[in-house]
Motif scaffolding. Structure first.
Motif, PDB file in Angstrom:
ATOM      1  N   HIS A  38     -15.711 -15.256   6.787  1.00  0.00           N
ATOM      2  CA  HIS A  38     -15.736 -13.893   8.169  1.00  0.00           C
ATOM      3  C   HIS A  38     -16.400 -12.800   6.825  1.00  0.00           C
ATOM      4  O   HIS A  38     -16.494 -11.967   6.708  1.00  0.00           O
ATOM      5  CB  HIS A  38     -14.732 -13.434   8.625  1.00  0.00           C
ATOM      6  N   GLY A  39     -16.636 -12.797   5.289  1.00  0.00           N
ATOM      7  CA  GLY A  39     -17.005 -12.368   3.829  1.00  0.00           C
ATOM      8  C   GLY A  39     -15.776 -11.220   3.648  1.00  0.00           C
ATOM      9  O   GLY A  39     -16.085 -10.304   3.097  1.00  0.00           O
ATOM     10  N   VAL A  40     -14.396 -11.427   4.086  1.00  0.00           N
ATOM     11  CA  VAL A  40     -13.786 -10.544   3.376  1.00  0.00           C
ATOM     12  C   VAL A  40     -12.844 -11.226   2.722  1.00  0.00           C
ATOM     13  O   VAL A  40     -12.240 -12.557   2.491  1.00  0.00           O
ATOM     14  CB  VAL A  40     -12.492 -10.069   4.439  1.00  0.00           C
ATOM     15  N   ASP A  41     -12.575 -11.041   1.273  1.00  0.00           N
ATOM     16  CA  ASP A  41     -11.220 -11.908   0.249  1.00  0.00           C
ATOM     17  C   ASP A  41     -10.637 -11.049  -0.031  1.00  0.00           C
ATOM     18  O   ASP A  41     -10.660  -9.783  -0.606  1.00  0.00           O
ATOM     19  CB  ASP A  41     -11.884 -12.208  -0.701  1.00  0.00           C
ATOM     20  N   LEU A  42      -9.139 -11.713   0.409  1.00  0.00           N
ATOM     21  CA  LEU A  42      -7.437 -10.770   0.100  1.00  0.00           C
ATOM     22  C   LEU A  42      -7.580 -10.688  -1.305  1.00  0.00           C
ATOM     23  O   LEU A  42      -6.826  -9.300  -1.975  1.00  0.00           O
ATOM     24  CB  LEU A  42      -6.429 -11.609   1.286  1.00  0.00           C
ATOM     25  N   ARG A  81      -1.032  -6.558  -2.190  1.00  0.00           N
ATOM     26  CA  ARG A  81      -1.075  -4.901  -3.271  1.00  0.00           C
ATOM     27  C   ARG A  81      -2.569  -4.358  -2.222  1.00  0.00           C
ATOM     28  O   ARG A  81      -2.649  -3.910  -2.306  1.00  0.00           O
ATOM     29  CB  ARG A  81      -1.115  -5.266  -5.124  1.00  0.00           C
ATOM     30  N   ASN A  82      -3.428  -5.260  -2.403  1.00  0.00           N
ATOM     31  CA  ASN A  82      -5.012  -5.051  -2.097  1.00  0.00           C
ATOM     32  C   ASN A  82      -4.402  -4.543   0.150  1.00  0.00           C
ATOM     33  O   ASN A  82      -5.477  -3.787   0.209  1.00  0.00           O
ATOM     34  CB  ASN A  82      -5.699  -6.285  -2.044  1.00  0.00           C
ATOM     35  N   LEU A  83      -4.031  -5.420   0.588  1.00  0.00           N
ATOM     36  CA  LEU A  83      -3.640  -5.318   1.774  1.00  0.00           C
ATOM     37  C   LEU A  83      -2.747  -3.813   1.968  1.00  0.00           C
ATOM     38  O   LEU A  83      -3.300  -2.401   3.546  1.00  0.00           O
ATOM     39  CB  LEU A  83      -2.775  -6.867   2.764  1.00  0.00           C
ATOM     40  N   GLN A  84      -1.935  -3.309   0.722  1.00  0.00           N
ATOM     41  CA  GLN A  84      -1.406  -2.209   1.182  1.00  0.00           C
ATOM     42  C   GLN A  84      -2.186  -1.229   0.164  1.00  0.00           C
ATOM     43  O   GLN A  84      -2.672   0.079   1.457  1.00  0.00           O
ATOM     44  CB  GLN A  84      -0.151  -2.019   0.249  1.00  0.00           C
ATOM     45  N   GLU A  85      -2.683  -1.140  -0.806  1.00  0.00           N
ATOM     46  CA  GLU A  85      -3.982  -0.408  -0.855  1.00  0.00           C
ATOM     47  C   GLU A  85      -5.129   0.352   0.113  1.00  0.00           C
ATOM     48  O   GLU A  85      -5.580   1.165   0.337  1.00  0.00           O
ATOM     49  CB  GLU A  85      -4.515  -0.687  -2.467  1.00  0.00           C
ATOM     50  N   PHE A  86      -5.611  -1.538   0.057  1.00  0.00           N
ATOM     51  CA  PHE A  86      -6.977  -0.669   1.073  1.00  0.00           C
ATOM     52  C   PHE A  86      -6.362  -0.270   2.622  1.00  0.00           C
ATOM     53  O   PHE A  86      -7.139   0.880   3.237  1.00  0.00           O
ATOM     54  CB  PHE A  86      -7.514  -2.076   1.336  1.00  0.00           C
ATOM     55  N   GLY A  87      -5.643  -0.757   3.286  1.00  0.00           N
ATOM     56  CA  GLY A  87      -5.263   0.119   4.685  1.00  0.00           C
ATOM     57  C   GLY A  87      -4.157   1.112   4.102  1.00  0.00           C
ATOM     58  O   GLY A  87      -4.710   2.200   4.954  1.00  0.00           O
ATOM     59  N   GLU A  88      -3.770   1.499   3.288  1.00  0.00           N
ATOM     60  CA  GLU A  88      -3.500   3.334   3.099  1.00  0.00           C
ATOM     61  C   GLU A  88      -4.326   3.752   2.703  1.00  0.00           C
ATOM     62  O   GLU A  88      -4.872   5.075   3.884  1.00  0.00           O
ATOM     63  CB  GLU A  88      -2.646   2.594   1.966  1.00  0.00           C
ATOM     64  N   ARG A  89      -5.523   3.668   2.097  1.00  0.00           N
ATOM     65  CA  ARG A  89      -6.592   4.511   1.990  1.00  0.00           C
ATOM     66  C   ARG A  89      -7.861   4.302   3.699  1.00  0.00           C
ATOM     67  O   ARG A  89      -8.588   5.772   4.042  1.00  0.00           O
ATOM     68  CB  ARG A  89      -7.835   4.144   1.326  1.00  0.00           C
ATOM     69  N   ALA A  90      -7.468   3.053   4.362  1.00  0.00           N
ATOM     70  CA  ALA A  90      -7.878   3.462   5.356  1.00  0.00           C
ATOM     71  C   ALA A  90      -7.590   3.832   6.138  1.00  0.00           C
ATOM     72  O   ALA A  90      -7.685   3.872   7.510  1.00  0.00           O
ATOM     73  CB  ALA A  90      -8.677   2.056   6.125  1.00  0.00           C
TER      74      ALA A  90
END
Length: 178
Positions: A38-42, A81-90
């Motif tokens: 779906h074009g999203v890479d964790l 790390r990516n889910l937490q960082e990007f999630g917090e920003r969002a």
């Protein structure tokens, strides 16, 4: 039904994630599928910021391509790390994670990597809930293949009570929509 939410499912094309997405859509939620297809890479983070825009909850059902402890740990720590960082920003409010019953007793292999995954997720800025599930019926052929050597499959000695991936997905969806 709970209020309609925008919920991201990491691993949305996998064994559990596809069922989570289906249950949430059936319940009227907007599902954002997170997967490479779906074009999203964790791992690289490509597409993740856009995918998490407006998301209230993430369901983390993603898994790496290897049962090897080192490879699995690298996958889980980077993805977390990516889910937490990007999630917090969002502005994501919570993350629901699927794990394995008894993972705290593993000293090596994939089970040990899942424990690292849990701890990393729980220490992040976005609150996380861990759902530990039994092995899935659908996982048995893969487990047998992982232990294959010279035409013989060596299956680790374990006590287990298998569960359908769909059943676990229903609980994950309930936790996400709560």
């Amino acid at each position: 039904m709970n209020r309609r939410q925008r919920i991201a499912v990491a691993g949305a094309t996998g064994r559990v994630g596809r069922h989570v997405a289906d249950v949430l859509e059936t319940e009227g939620h907007e599902v954002v599928a997170i997967s490479r297809s779906h074009g999203v890479d964790l791992i690289t983070g490509d597409g993740l910021a856009d995918a998490l825009a407006g998301v209230t909850t993430i369901v983390d059902a993603a898994t790496g391509p290897s049962p090897d402890q080192k490879s699995a740990t690298a996958f889980f720590t980077t993805a977390t790390r990516n889910l937490q960082e990007f999630g917090e920003r969002a502005g994501v409010q919570r993350i629901v994670v699927v794990s394995i019953i008894g993972t705290e007793s593993f000293r090596a292999g994939y089970g040990a990597a899942k424990l690292v995954h849990e701890r990393a997720m729980l220490s992040g800025p976005v609150p996380a809930t861990i759902l530990r599930a039994a092995q899935f019926h659908e996982f048995v052929p893969e487990l047998v293949d992982w232990g294959r050597q010279n035409g013989v499959s060596y299956v680790p000695e374990m006590r287990t009570q298998l569960v359908a991936a769909r059943t676990v997905a229903e609980v994950l969806a309930d936790l996400a929509a709560a």
